[in-house]
Structure formats: structure tokens, C-alpha cells
Write a protein that holds these residues in place. Sequence first.
Motif, PDB file in Angstrom:
ATOM      1  N   VAL A 117       0.855  -1.188   0.000  1.00  0.00           N
ATOM      2  CA  VAL A 117       0.000   0.000   0.000  1.00  0.00           C
ATOM      3  C   VAL A 117       0.892   1.239   0.000  1.00  0.00           C
ATOM      4  O   VAL A 117       1.834   1.339   0.797  1.00  0.00           O
ATOM      5  CB  VAL A 117      -0.931   0.019   1.225  1.00  0.00           C
ATOM      6  N   PHE A 118       0.599   2.157  -0.908  1.00  0.00           N
ATOM      7  CA  PHE A 118       1.279   3.451  -0.956  1.00  0.00           C
ATOM      8  C   PHE A 118       0.225   4.535  -0.797  1.00  0.00           C
ATOM      9  O   PHE A 118      -0.662   4.688  -1.638  1.00  0.00           O
ATOM     10  CB  PHE A 118       2.032   3.631  -2.271  1.00  0.00           C
ATOM     11  N   SER A 119       0.310   5.272   0.310  1.00  0.00           N
ATOM     12  CA  SER A 119      -0.671   6.315   0.619  1.00  0.00           C
ATOM     13  C   SER A 119       0.037   7.661   0.646  1.00  0.00           C
ATOM     14  O   SER A 119       1.112   7.794   1.251  1.00  0.00           O
ATOM     15  CB  SER A 119      -1.338   6.031   1.972  1.00  0.00           C
ATOM     16  N   ILE A 120      -0.572   8.648   0.019  1.00  0.00           N
ATOM     17  CA  ILE A 120       0.061   9.954  -0.092  1.00  0.00           C
ATOM     18  C   ILE A 120      -0.996  11.037   0.119  1.00  0.00           C
ATOM     19  O   ILE A 120      -2.110  10.959  -0.411  1.00  0.00           O
ATOM     20  CB  ILE A 120       0.757  10.125  -1.459  1.00  0.00           C
ATOM     21  N   ASP A 121      -0.663  12.034   0.950  1.00  0.00           N
ATOM     22  CA  ASP A 121      -1.527  13.184   1.202  1.00  0.00           C
ATOM     23  C   ASP A 121      -0.966  14.391   0.452  1.00  0.00           C
ATOM     24  O   ASP A 121       0.229  14.712   0.588  1.00  0.00           O
ATOM     25  CB  ASP A 121      -1.582  13.503   2.694  1.00  0.00           C
ATOM     26  N   VAL A 122      -1.822  15.047  -0.328  1.00  0.00           N
ATOM     27  CA  VAL A 122      -1.374  16.193  -1.126  1.00  0.00           C
ATOM     28  C   VAL A 122      -2.297  17.373  -0.882  1.00  0.00           C
ATOM     29  O   VAL A 122      -3.513  17.210  -0.698  1.00  0.00           O
ATOM     30  CB  VAL A 122      -1.340  15.842  -2.637  1.00  0.00           C
TER      31      VAL A 122
END
Length: 468
Positions: A117-122
Motif C-alpha cells: 500500500v502506498f498512501s500519499i496526502d497532497v
Amino acid sequence: MTLRVRGRLSKPTSPPAHPSSAQGADPPTRRTSVRITNVYATPWRLDEEPAGHLGEHLRLWRLERHYRISADQFPAVVCRQTVTPDALSFKRFKAAGQVREARVCLFRLPTAQIIAVFSIDVDCKLGDTIRLLEDCYFGDDVHIDQATLEEFAHTTAEGLGADTGSEPAFLPERHQIVFGPTAPAADHADELTQRLIYRADLPYQSQHSEIRHPGELNRRPGWLAAVSPYVSVVCGHADFIENTVFISAVQAVGAAAELRQIRHAAHRAVRLFRRGQHADTATIAQRRHLLERISDELSDFQLELSYSVEASIDLGLLVPSLRAESFHTALYESMCLADRAQTVARMLQRLAHAADAELTAIESIERRADDDRRIRWTVAAGFVSTIAIPSGLIFAFFGINASQVDPRRSIFDHHYLDVYLLVALIVALGAVLYVALYAQHRARSHPGAERVKTSPGPGTRRAAAPPG
């Protein structure tokens, strides 16, 4: 309602806020950034079961108890690693100052398969994440320092002792979720949703779309949920609902990967079955061993299909939540997992029936071979008896003290030729009789050619003749 306490009247108490109300325990997430969570299936396996449960890593509110009770049926967190924004680079998305936080997590399914899982907040608008979605969908378009996302996850899994092999690439199964802090305006929500789900800034015709809208997740104003096989959009929901959505995506991706692997294994088994049918040089014992091996593998495939794919389709039995179940059902229906599982189940059942039929045919051949073997031994014993008994009588006759026996004559004297000819005739008649009976039995047991076609076409099955 009033309460009397120590002889005094208390003030009327107001009812507690409903758990699902905006002012109660279920407010929208306080996160102001857009979160994109990418779920990837991998071919890697981890035999060691991690300690703990999902509630220790994800906020699940009152649903945490249900996930804990059935922890052995849900994914488990094995690694959670924070990635600094400066270490990230993308092929299409311009991340200058927009990435707030990023994480790489590894989950272990009950089947021992690892899900990355790759989670990113932008910090950007929902519509500005299309290029980021496109980069994240293909794991090799995201770099962490000098390594691709796939290589980074592969190295992390190796460090945990997982069986990763030499191939760092993810499997084809993957799903992306766009979590928005608030739902877009209603007048252009559908347009924005389709652009995110199809990862393209192009117009579309809604009547030809496969996007699903789970009813429970769109029930109230300010809520939005749209589901497709590869991308989902969820806005305006509490963080524990976002986490249940995320868990369902991990389960669905793992189930889809397991289903594809079972299908590939079934095709390998049917190719092996066909080769066994056309192997003219294979013995009956070799064919039996091959079919028993195929039957054993099919039973394992059916068990994995039931517990690894079909069992995960029903979430409501484990987690009594309308919103969690609504998304889970919509996602599985969108990915057609139930229908595809039934198709694979029918494939396994029909191959199992074919293997059983072939085993039955081989058992019939073996029974005929056993009958032939018994007859050959009977013929041999009868033939020996036909020779031994008359010969024994002759030798016994010459050994007795009778007037017909002349001690002055040799046993090979022509005087006894008539007796010898009579005995030889009896032996010859017995031998001819036994051979005739055996030939008649063979003709009845194996009419026609030694090999007989039992089905037409390219999949023709041949019944091998029993060993001589």
C-alpha cells in the motif's frame, strides 16, 4: 425526562447525539488534504503471522471490536514506513510543495500473501490529482530516492523475511482510492468523479459508465462515494469509515489476485490432464499417478477458492455496518469477483469430474488386467497339472510290482510306446483345450483393436489396452 437525585429534581437531560450525526461521534475527517491510497497485489508470501490487529493501526471506532473478533479473517499490518516528501519523485505529477505526507505499508492476508500500500496526502484540489493517480497506478512511475515504488516495497518485504523471489514487480491486481475531506459541489460532482475514476480529463456519457454509487455512502448531504473496478472516490466521511473502505479494498485486491492464480493453476492442471490422455507410452500406473495428483491439486484449489475468495465477499456477517457493507458489496460487484469465482468453481468441478471418469476407466482396465492375470495363472496351473498328473501315473505304474511291468525291459522300450502315445494325446488335448478357452476369454474381453477412441475431436481420450 426528569431524574430525582437526593430528594431534588434534576434538570431535563437532552438525548445524546446520534453516533452517525455530524455533531456526534462521526464527523467528517479533519484532514484538509486529499489522500490517495494505492493498493497493490504482490506475489510475495510471509509465513509468519504478525501480532496485533487492525485496531492498533487504524481508527475503527466502535467497529474495532468486530474487526478484532474476526482478526484471523482480515488483513494484518506487518510494516508501516513513513516516506519524506523530499524523497518522492513522479513522472507526470508536479509535486513541488504539494506532498504533505506519504507512507508505504505492507499487509499480510490470511493466505500469507502480501499486499503493498502506498498512501500519499497532497495539498491540492481533487481535480488536480489525475496525473498523480496515473503515476501511482503504474508503480514504476513513482520513485523513492533512487528506487521505484515496486523496488522499495520489494526490499522492505525482503527485510521482513518474506519469500519474494527475484521478481520485484507487483501483480496486475490493484485499486486506488481518492479520499476527499469534503464532497464537491453537487452540480459538477459526477463530472469530477468520472475524471478521477477514469484518470482522464475528458468528457463522458454517464449512461455508458460502469461507476457505481453505494446507497448508504451517498445517503446524506455532503457524502459522496463512487466505485469502479480500479478507482474509487470517497468524500465527506469520517476517518473510521475511510479505514473500513480501505480494508475492503485490500481484501478485494487480494481476492482478485488469488482468484487469478487459481484460474492459472486450473489451466495448468487441464494441460497436464490432456498430456496424460495423449501419452501413448505411459503405463497404466503412470496415468493413475498423474490423475491422482491432479485430483489432489483440484481439492486444494477448491478449498482456496472457498476460503480465500468466496468467504471475503460477505462482510456483513463479520462487521454489522451499513456503510462498510455497502461499499464492500459495491466494490466486489464492480470487480465481478462473485461471478468470476463461480466460473472458476465450475472449471474446477468439471475438470474434477473428468479426472474421476478417467480414474474409473483406469480402474476398469486394471480389473480386466487382474482377471486376465488370474486366468493366465489358472491356465498355467492346469497345463502343469495336465502334464504332471499323467506323468506321475506312468512313473507310479513302473514302480509297482505288477505282471505288466517287465523288469528286464527299459522304461524307454518300444514295448510301452502305445501307453506313451495315449498319455501324449491326453496332454495335447488338455493343452489345446486350455489355450482355446483362454483365447475365447481374450476375444470377449477385448473386442476390436487394442486402442479404442472414446471421444471425437482434438481432446480425444484413448483407453489403453491392459498389459499383456
